[in-house]
Design an enzyme around this catalytic site. Structure first.
Site: not given
Ligand SMILES: CC(C)(COP(=O)(O)OP(=O)(O)OC[C@H]1O[C@@H](n2cnc3c(N)ncnc32)[C@H](O)[C@@H]1OP(=O)(O)O)[C@@H](O)C(=O)NCCC(=O)NCCS
Length: 355
Positions: A245, A302
């Site tokens: 998140h 979710d």
């Molecule tokens: C929610 C979300 C978009 C937040 O994104 P964000 O704050 O931009 O975080 P990032 O995507 O930059 O991720 C930061 C790090 O954590 C990791 N990470 C984040 N969510 C992850 C996940 N669900 N599974 C595995 N790794 C994850 C990323 O790979 C990244 O690693 P790195 O620093 O080695 O590159 C992201 O966690 C995600 O895509 N989750 C899956 C989709 C989801 O469940 N969405 C519903 C949100 S309520």
């Protein structure tokens, strides 16, 4: 109305709507939470009865709306139809061009009331069944399940649906609320703002994650396969849906409540299969990403909601639209706040570098 719509402490895992903690909110009817978000205060008994009566009176959809639902492609995610139909219904609203507070409130009530009916009617039509008219004696959650399945839901399923709508109702300036607010900031109408929210919610990094969680559970199939699945995803640097998140760096309090509810459903049904599969996924993610790599990646809203839908026989194609049914009150609360500001949201491009 000066209480903040939402408060999140992402380090402590605290969430409040209008200063009321999510653990208290979840014990209220959805209508009371919707009223709280939109009006700024919890309703008294009489106010709640009146608000619910107004919602119940606006649940029906007309023949033209049913015609459009039948014209939709019936094999796609319900969000495709919902987005189109919400856009279509605005032209029947006698208050469309009345941007007074009262006019906006009447539109808000119609939108909150009609969206569940549209989703249920689309689902039944897609499955070759006649739509079921709303039942004014039922709560928001129970009525939705009734319109979806055609029979009165058992009390536990009705309770879980009601709580699902409450847990999904609001979450500060998340992506879909932001886009609703941007639309409202131009003083465009409430239907347009809600359509913006729907378009943004459907993406898999936002509300679309819920159906992806359900597909993932289906693909993993049993607890024995879960750890291998997680390790392979991490190895390939792929995201695991329903985890992580932007704001929470600890357990998402909504996820914790959804987990308790999914366990309750699993026990009531005498079938721990999906719950145990999900818990094994959670344990593997926390072990690999949190404990070994120090990344704060915990189950979000979710993840266990997807487990709940498995137990309630709700297909993945409906998952995001059900999220939208709950979230619409939050979008509207933000739009109302934005309308009062009468100020356009216009960030500069360099601000995107921080997103
Ligand atoms: C929610 C979300 C978009 C937040 O994104 P964000 O704050 O931009 O975080 P990032 O995507 O930059 O991720 C930061 C790090 O954590 C990791 N990470 C984040 N969510 C992850 C996940 N669900 N599974 C595995 N790794 C994850 C990323 O790979 C990244 O690693 P790195 O620093 O080695 O590159 C992201 O966690 C995600 O895509 N989750 C899956 C989709 C989801 O469940 N969405 C519903 C949100 S309520």
């Amino acid at each position: 109305m000066n209480k903040n719509i939402c408060f999140i402490d992402g380090l402590e895992g605290i969430l409040k709507y209008r200063e009321v903690d999510i653990n208290e909110l979840v014990e209220l009817p959805y209508d009371a939470v919707s009223y709280l978000l939109i009006r700024g205060e919890l309703p008294g008994e009489q106010e709640l009865a009146e608000y619910s009566a107004r919602l119940h009176a606006e649940r029906g959809i007309n023949r033209e709306v049913m015609d459009v639902i039948r014209m939709c492609n019936l094999n796609v995610d319900a969000m495709e139809a919902l987005r189109t139909v919400v856009s279509f219904i605005s032209q029947f609203d006698p208050d469309l061009n009345d941007s007074s507070q009262e006019g906006n409130m009447r539109k808000a009530i119609r939108l909150i009331a009609m969206v569940p009916t549209i989703v249920a009617a689309y689902y039944r039509t897609a499955n070759g069944k006649e739509p079921v008219p709303p039942d004014p004696s039922l709560s928001h959650g129970a009525n939705f399940l009734y319109m979806l399945k055609g029979s009165k839901p058992d009390p536990l399923e009705a309770e879980v649906m009601e709580k699902d709508f409450i847990l999904s109702a609001e979450h500060e300036l998340n992506a879909s609320t932001f886009s609703s607010r941007v639309t409202a900031s131009t003083l465009s109408d409430l239907y347009s703002a809600v359509v913006s929210g729907l378009c943004t919610l459907k993406g898999p990094l936002h509300g679309g994650a819920r159906s992806e969680v359900m597909n993932m559970l289906e693909a993993i199939a049993c607890p024995e396969n879960a750890e291998k699945f997680v390790l392979e995803k991490i190895e390939k640097r792929e995201k695991i849906m329903g985890f992580g998140h932007r704001v929470y760096k600890t357990y998402d309090p909504r996820g914790t409540i959804f987990k308790q509810l999914s366990r309750k459903l699993a026990e009531a049904k005498g079938d721990m299969h999906w719950y145990e599969t999900a818990e094994t996924i959670e344990n593997a993610v926390v072990c690999e990403l949190v404990e070994k790599r120090g990344k704060p990646i915990y189950p979000n809203v979710d993840f266990y909601s997807g487990v709940i839908y498995k137990y309630m026989d709700i297909p993945p194609q409906l998952a995001t639209s059900i999220f939208a049914i709950g979230r619409i009150s939050g979008w509207i609360a933000h739009c109302f706040e934005q309308y009062e500001k009468k100020k356009i949201i216009r960030p500069r491009a360099f601000m995107l570098d921080e997103c």
